[in-house]
Design an enzyme around this catalytic site. Sequence first.
Site, PDB file in Angstrom:
ATOM      1  N   ASP A  55       8.448  73.618 -91.124  1.00 42.81           N
ATOM      2  CA  ASP A  55      10.046  73.094 -91.154  1.00 42.81           C
ATOM      3  C   ASP A  55      10.053  71.929 -90.152  1.00 42.81           C
ATOM      4  O   ASP A  55       9.796  73.032 -88.968  1.00 42.81           O
ATOM      5  CB  ASP A  55      10.901  74.655 -90.710  1.00 42.81           C
ATOM      6  CG  ASP A  55      12.058  73.668 -90.652  1.00 42.81           C
ATOM      7  OD1 ASP A  55      12.581  72.304 -91.045  1.00 42.81           O
ATOM      8  OD2 ASP A  55      13.287  74.190 -91.244  1.00 42.81           O
ATOM      9  N   ARG A 105      16.976  67.900-115.226  1.00 40.39           N
ATOM     10  CA  ARG A 105      16.527  68.773-115.103  1.00 40.39           C
ATOM     11  C   ARG A 105      15.266  68.783-114.205  1.00 40.39           C
ATOM     12  O   ARG A 105      14.543  69.347-113.524  1.00 40.39           O
ATOM     13  CB  ARG A 105      17.344  69.735-115.322  1.00 40.39           C
ATOM     14  CG  ARG A 105      16.814  71.589-114.131  1.00 40.39           C
ATOM     15  CD  ARG A 105      17.200  72.602-114.298  1.00 40.39           C
ATOM     16  NE  ARG A 105      17.724  72.729-116.307  1.00 40.39           N
ATOM     17  CZ  ARG A 105      17.064  72.591-117.082  1.00 40.39           C
ATOM     18  NH1 ARG A 105      15.312  72.976-116.580  1.00 40.39           N
ATOM     19  NH2 ARG A 105      17.141  73.088-118.162  1.00 40.39           N
ATOM     20  N   TYR A 139      15.485  78.680 -87.818  1.00 41.37           N
ATOM     21  CA  TYR A 139      16.869  77.971 -88.775  1.00 41.37           C
ATOM     22  C   TYR A 139      17.523  79.914 -89.303  1.00 41.37           C
ATOM     23  O   TYR A 139      17.374  80.100 -89.978  1.00 41.37           O
ATOM     24  CB  TYR A 139      16.669  77.820 -89.502  1.00 41.37           C
ATOM     25  CG  TYR A 139      17.950  76.732 -90.877  1.00 41.37           C
ATOM     26  CD1 TYR A 139      18.890  76.112 -89.471  1.00 41.37           C
ATOM     27  CD2 TYR A 139      18.586  76.792 -91.523  1.00 41.37           C
ATOM     28  CE1 TYR A 139      20.013  75.557 -90.267  1.00 41.37           C
ATOM     29  CE2 TYR A 139      19.536  76.805 -91.782  1.00 41.37           C
ATOM     30  CZ  TYR A 139      19.944  75.820 -91.400  1.00 41.37           C
ATOM     31  OH  TYR A 139      21.547  75.859 -91.970  1.00 41.37           O
ATOM     32  N   LYS A 196      19.775  66.339 -92.237  1.00 41.76           N
ATOM     33  CA  LYS A 196      19.582  66.151 -91.339  1.00 41.76           C
ATOM     34  C   LYS A 196      19.007  64.480 -91.038  1.00 41.76           C
ATOM     35  O   LYS A 196      19.719  63.834 -91.481  1.00 41.76           O
ATOM     36  CB  LYS A 196      18.681  67.102 -90.544  1.00 41.76           C
ATOM     37  CG  LYS A 196      18.621  68.941 -90.728  1.00 41.76           C
ATOM     38  CD  LYS A 196      20.201  69.253 -90.767  1.00 41.76           C
ATOM     39  CE  LYS A 196      21.190  69.768 -91.194  1.00 41.76           C
ATOM     40  NZ  LYS A 196      19.956  71.402 -90.823  1.00 41.76           N
TER      41      LYS A 196
HETATM   42  C1  LIG Z   1      19.879  72.542 -92.147  1.00 38.01           C
HETATM   43  C2  LIG Z   1      18.210  73.293 -91.718  1.00 38.01           C
HETATM   44  C3  LIG Z   1      17.916  73.825 -92.987  1.00 38.01           C
HETATM   45  C4  LIG Z   1      18.812  73.995 -94.019  1.00 38.01           C
HETATM   46  O1  LIG Z   1      18.925  72.461 -94.302  1.00 38.01           O
HETATM   47  P1  LIG Z   1      20.556  72.395 -95.714  1.00 38.01           P
HETATM   48  O2  LIG Z   1      20.198  70.679 -96.475  1.00 38.01           O
HETATM   49  O3  LIG Z   1      21.627  72.678 -94.797  1.00 38.01           O
HETATM   50  O4  LIG Z   1      20.623  73.864 -96.295  1.00 38.01           O
HETATM   51  C5  LIG Z   1      16.328  74.259 -93.107  1.00 38.01           C
HETATM   52  N1  LIG Z   1      16.102  74.078 -91.578  1.00 38.01           N
HETATM   53  C6  LIG Z   1      16.314  73.504 -90.712  1.00 38.01           C
HETATM   54  C7  LIG Z   1      15.554  73.127 -89.288  1.00 38.01           C
HETATM   55  C8  LIG Z   1      17.774  73.037 -90.210  1.00 38.01           C
HETATM   56  O5  LIG Z   1      18.217  72.368 -89.327  1.00 38.01           O
END
Ligand SMILES: *Cc1c(COP(=O)(O)O)cnc(C)c1O
Length: 386
Positions: free
Chosen positions: A183, A63, A115, A208
């Site tokens: 982000d 962890r 998001y 992604k």
């Molecule tokens: C998918 C996504 C998230 C969240 O990510 P997870 O891996 O699904 O928890 C945050 N920001 C953006 C721009 C995303 O496309």
Amino acid sequence: MGTSHRLTGVSDAADLAPATIAVTAGRPPREPGQPLSTPPMLASVLHAHPADVGGADNLEYSREGNASFAAVEQVIGALEHGSALTFASGMAAVSASVAVAVRGRPGLVQPLDGYHGTRVLLAEATGLHVVDVDVTDTRAALDALPDGGALWVESPTNPLIGVPDIAALAEGVAAKGGLLVVDSTVATPVCTRPLDLGADLVVHSVTKYLSGHSDVILGAVVTRDEGLLQALLHHRTIHGAVPGPMNAFLAARGIRTLEVRMRTAMATAQVLAERLQAHPAVRRVHYPGLPDDPGHEVAGRQMSGGYGALMSFVLADAAVADAFSEALGLVVHATSLGGVETSLERRGRQHGEAHIDPGLVRMSVGIEDVDDVWADLERALAVATR
Ligand SMILES: *Cc1c(COP(=O)(O)O)cnc(C)c1O
């Protein structure tokens, strides 16, 4: 309990191109008998050290850190020119960033088309006065930011694929003693490195493009601020949102091909955007690679590696967009983005946001043959508008 974490990947990789970093960073030492890639490290417990000498080099419990996390953290950190920490999901990375760096500030500015999960979390978890802005409007974003406040942007935004001017925003945020979080899930470090443009924190849904195969949930935060890095590590250890070692391994493997996947997907995206723009059933295309797109100029400066592989386009109405989605045979109708497969969804179906046209379709372009994808889109457009 180890709480220190070495800054990794900055000095050794800063002059290499993303394609090279993606392949070379986060490898075991180049010594006889060492494996070329870090295998998944599935042990939760390691033999203890004789004295209480915790730390990144003396892990005793997974962890706190793990060789599989460290490998993927090194490659993400090197790609972003900072130091990365991975989390159980993109949302866990968002949540840790909010807890460590955003909460307690005098206010928060966020993108109107952000998001959905992040918007919900920012509204529920910060207790802050949250203001929605069009983050592509630098002046509006900075005017809305109180001194010492946090500006959260997505680059590009989703689903309207707006391109915030990160360097201009960073300058304005710094002048107000604030915090800029980017982000950068959609741009990826192949296109943009927000830390080089002055951002304080970069957040990724590694789920992604970085992982790239629609089979992993993982998140990351990247920074150059050693204090923030230690606070994020402490948060991860105490709140426990650590990645699974198999997911970390799969993400690291996916990142090896990030640049070639992105390059192919971006070339296809450009062709599809141009063909969609010329199609009579399409009212509008949002893609910064198009010369008349409002984000084209900023993206030309900021997205050095290309315009990304995410776009959206607007059909007549929700019924046509749904008929179109159902008529697809090759392109996948699914939420999420960033996989090798081209996928799309009608955004209004999910959350019904007021500022999103009900006929808007968001498409994540994959790496299939461009003419095969176009043939599928064109046929589905014909069926939907018959
Ligand atoms: C998918 C996504 C998230 C969240 O990510 P997870 O891996 O699904 O928890 C945050 N920001 C953006 C721009 C995303 O496309």
